[in-house]
Motif scaffolding. Structure first.
Motif, PDB file in Angstrom:
ATOM      1  N   ALA A 188      36.185  29.551   4.207  1.00  0.00           N
ATOM      2  CA  ALA A 188      35.064  30.138   4.936  1.00  0.00           C
ATOM      3  C   ALA A 188      34.896  29.481   6.299  1.00  0.00           C
ATOM      4  N   GLY A 189      34.809  30.303   7.316  1.00  0.00           N
ATOM      5  CA  GLY A 189      34.437  29.814   8.635  1.00  0.00           C
ATOM      6  C   GLY A 189      32.928  29.950   8.800  1.00  0.00           C
ATOM      7  N   LEU A 190      32.286  28.936   9.364  1.00  0.00           N
ATOM      8  CA  LEU A 190      30.831  28.947   9.530  1.00  0.00           C
ATOM      9  C   LEU A 190      30.478  29.234  10.983  1.00  0.00           C
ATOM     10  N   PHE A 191      29.711  30.278  11.191  1.00  0.00           N
ATOM     11  CA  PHE A 191      29.231  30.676  12.512  1.00  0.00           C
ATOM     12  C   PHE A 191      27.751  30.326  12.550  1.00  0.00           C
ATOM     13  N   LEU A 192      27.402  29.240  13.271  1.00  0.00           N
ATOM     14  CA  LEU A 192      26.081  28.637  13.123  1.00  0.00           C
ATOM     15  C   LEU A 192      25.329  28.553  14.446  1.00  0.00           C
ATOM     16  N   ALA A 193      24.020  28.850  14.380  1.00  0.00           N
ATOM     17  CA  ALA A 193      23.143  28.651  15.533  1.00  0.00           C
ATOM     18  C   ALA A 193      23.012  27.167  15.819  1.00  0.00           C
ATOM     19  N   ASN A 194      23.062  26.803  17.095  1.00  0.00           N
ATOM     20  CA  ASN A 194      22.970  25.399  17.505  1.00  0.00           C
ATOM     21  C   ASN A 194      21.501  24.978  17.527  1.00  0.00           C
ATOM     22  N   THR A 195      20.887  24.972  16.340  1.00  0.00           N
ATOM     23  CA  THR A 195      19.475  24.627  16.158  1.00  0.00           C
ATOM     24  C   THR A 195      19.326  23.832  14.868  1.00  0.00           C
ATOM     25  N   GLY A 196      18.095  23.413  14.583  1.00  0.00           N
ATOM     26  CA  GLY A 196      17.831  22.754  13.312  1.00  0.00           C
ATOM     27  C   GLY A 196      18.163  23.644  12.132  1.00  0.00           C
ATOM     28  N   GLY A 219      36.281  25.827   9.421  1.00  0.00           N
ATOM     29  CA  GLY A 219      35.854  25.404  10.749  1.00  0.00           C
ATOM     30  C   GLY A 219      34.412  25.803  10.982  1.00  0.00           C
ATOM     31  N   VAL A 220      33.850  25.290  12.066  1.00  0.00           N
ATOM     32  CA  VAL A 220      32.465  25.600  12.430  1.00  0.00           C
ATOM     33  C   VAL A 220      32.442  26.090  13.866  1.00  0.00           C
ATOM     34  N   GLY A 221      31.843  27.240  14.081  1.00  0.00           N
ATOM     35  CA  GLY A 221      31.673  27.786  15.418  1.00  0.00           C
ATOM     36  C   GLY A 221      30.203  27.752  15.804  1.00  0.00           C
ATOM     37  N   VAL A 246      30.932  33.173   7.431  1.00  0.00           N
ATOM     38  CA  VAL A 246      29.557  33.080   6.949  1.00  0.00           C
ATOM     39  C   VAL A 246      28.694  32.770   8.168  1.00  0.00           C
ATOM     40  N   ALA A 247      27.813  33.688   8.503  1.00  0.00           N
ATOM     41  CA  ALA A 247      27.095  33.625   9.774  1.00  0.00           C
ATOM     42  C   ALA A 247      25.613  33.346   9.568  1.00  0.00           C
ATOM     43  N   VAL A 248      25.128  32.330  10.250  1.00  0.00           N
ATOM     44  CA  VAL A 248      23.700  32.005  10.272  1.00  0.00           C
ATOM     45  C   VAL A 248      23.186  32.449  11.637  1.00  0.00           C
ATOM     46  N   ALA A 249      22.613  33.635  11.669  1.00  0.00           N
ATOM     47  CA  ALA A 249      22.244  34.259  12.940  1.00  0.00           C
ATOM     48  C   ALA A 249      21.012  35.127  12.774  1.00  0.00           C
ATOM     49  N   PRO A 271      35.818  39.749   6.639  1.00  0.00           N
ATOM     50  CA  PRO A 271      34.439  40.069   6.242  1.00  0.00           C
ATOM     51  C   PRO A 271      33.416  39.125   6.875  1.00  0.00           C
ATOM     52  N   LEU A 272      32.229  39.659   7.109  1.00  0.00           N
ATOM     53  CA  LEU A 272      31.106  38.890   7.633  1.00  0.00           C
ATOM     54  C   LEU A 272      30.016  38.849   6.580  1.00  0.00           C
ATOM     55  N   LEU A 273      29.569  37.649   6.228  1.00  0.00           N
ATOM     56  CA  LEU A 273      28.475  37.478   5.272  1.00  0.00           C
ATOM     57  C   LEU A 273      27.353  36.742   5.990  1.00  0.00           C
ATOM     58  N   PHE A 274      26.211  37.416   6.145  1.00  0.00           N
ATOM     59  CA  PHE A 274      25.116  36.905   6.960  1.00  0.00           C
ATOM     60  C   PHE A 274      24.009  36.294   6.122  1.00  0.00           C
TER      61      PHE A 274
END
Length: 412
Positions: A188-196, A219-221, A246-249, A271-274
């Motif tokens: 899983a690649g993690l797509f993460l907001a640069n926040t707490g 990886g982490v984006g 896996v997207a935190v958005a 696939p995108l899992l939000f």
């Protein structure tokens, strides 16, 4: 997402001021036909409940969803006789526009309201994290019905004035990673907001991978809110072997990711899992046709489609009477609605148990409510002295958007 009927026939939510004027005009027109018991409530001094959320944020629907859940629950409590032997509940709203400084000012203002017993927070974890110390200082119960970062509830203050009935990241990431692994997508690649919020999710993912062993992090984006392009982070994750992202958005950044991925060659699409954050705004129309060309799913804690039919109809009957919704299929941000609705009912029970509007007494009573059968589940109990989280892993589910914009449980 499909259009709600909140505030009239506009294809999206009306402005907060317009919606409230319409709401109160309907309420005033209905007073003439109220039974004598409800007219008596109207003459009693109200017990106030605050909500401080991102009402003025463009394209956001999260605050409006929370308000809908609160309005429906308040109407039901007042219909049944109110609290404290016949006092009506009254909602006081404030707009923080997702800005922590405004939230702090709003909290102080709400704390000065006569007989205000608690404040419901909004969607954004960074705002809620900063609100916690002030809520503790003011001895003001702060109720989280959307924000999911673990530190909102996991802090050192005792006794804690913060209670959550919502998803939390320490549950979200394991569920999303395990869902991916069940589908055979273990990298899983993690797509993460640069926040707490993003950092809370990374910590949860790392803990889970380190103990469960079913998935690995490819990886982490990191991205910043409001960027104009994010596809380079996505492509880097795929190049590192990510089989799913896996997207935190939130809605706008999530929709940008969907649109940009849809323009890539099919060989580069995974696939995108939000996380649930995308459901707090106009994600579907912002995605446009691209949404139905990709494998997109989203984590939820509740679906009106799966709800107990009797509880759902009770909710909808009141919502229709208020003119706030006509059907459950296209209620926007359904988790925010259900979380706020259930927690308002629990708060009303706590106020009665406290026997007053004294906030420390209400805080203590929230830990002592024994049972409530809500829209999401039967809470038995909702909270305890050592647990200020009302939801657990059993409430988590994965959903998908139908072609008509409705968010429905995933059959897979």
């Amino acid at each position: 997402m499909g259009h709600s009927s909140i505030g009239g026939s506009s294809p999206h939510f009306a402005t907060p001021g317009t919606r409230r004027r319409r709401y109160f005009l309907r309420a005033a027109a209905a007073v003439v036909g109220l039974p004598m018991t409800l007219r008596a409530l109207a003459s009693s001094s109200p017990v106030r409940v605050g909500v401080d959320a991102e009402f003025g944020l463009e394209d956001s629907t999260s605050a409006q969803a929370i308000e809908l859940g609160l309005r429906v629950a308040i109407a039901e409590v007042n219909q049944a006789g109110g609290v404290l032997g016949g006092r009506p509940l009254e909602l006081v709203t404030r707009d923080n526009r997702s800005m922590p400084a405004r939230a702090m000012s709003n909290l102080r203002d709400l704390a000065g309201q006569t007989d205000l017993v608690a404040v419901f927070g909004g969607k954004f974890s960074p705002v809620m994290i900063e609100a916690v110390p002030l809520a503790q200082e003011l001895q003001l119960p702060l109720l989280a019905v959307w924000s999911s970062a673990d530190p909102i509830v996991e802090h050192a203050y005792r006794p804690s004035y913060v209670f959550r009935l919502a998803l939390r990241d320490s549950l979200a990431m394991p569920k999303m990673l395990d869902t991916a692994a069940t589908r055979g997508l273990r990298r899983a690649g993690l797509f993460l907001a640069n926040t707490g919020w993003g950092r809370s999710n990374l910590a949860a993912a790392q803990r889970h991978v380190g103990t469960a062993g079913r998935s690995t992090i490819a990886g982490v984006g990191w991205y910043n809110w409001g960027e104009r392009t994010v596809v380079d982070r996505y492509r880097s994750l795929v190049a590192n072997g990510a089989e799913i992202v896996v997207a935190v958005a939130n809605d706008d950044d999530g929709a940008l990711l969907v649109r940009e991925v849809a323009q890539l060659p099919a060989s580069e699409r995974v696939p995108l899992l939000f996380h649930q954050g995308i459901t707090g705004g106009r994600f579907v129309p912002m995605c446009g046709p691209a949404l139905q060309t990709l494998d997109v799913s989203v984590l939820q804690t509740f679906s009106f489609f799966d709800a107990d039919a009797r509880q759902r109809e009770r909710f909808m009957a009141t919502a229709r009477r208020l003119g706030a919704a006509t059907g459950h299929e296209h209620i926007e941000a359904p988790t925010g609605v259900a979380h706020a609705y259930d927690l308002l009912h629990i708060l009303a029970l706590a106020v009665d148990q406290a026997g007053s509007t004294n906030r420390p007494a209400v805080r203590a009573a929230l830990e002592q409510v024994r049972s409530h059968r809500g829209l999401i589940k039967h809470y038995a109990p909702p909270f305890t002295r050592t647990r200020h989280e009302a939801l657990g892993p059993r409430e988590l589910l994965i959903a998908r958007y139908r072609a008509d914009g409705a968010l429905v449980p995933d059959a897979r």
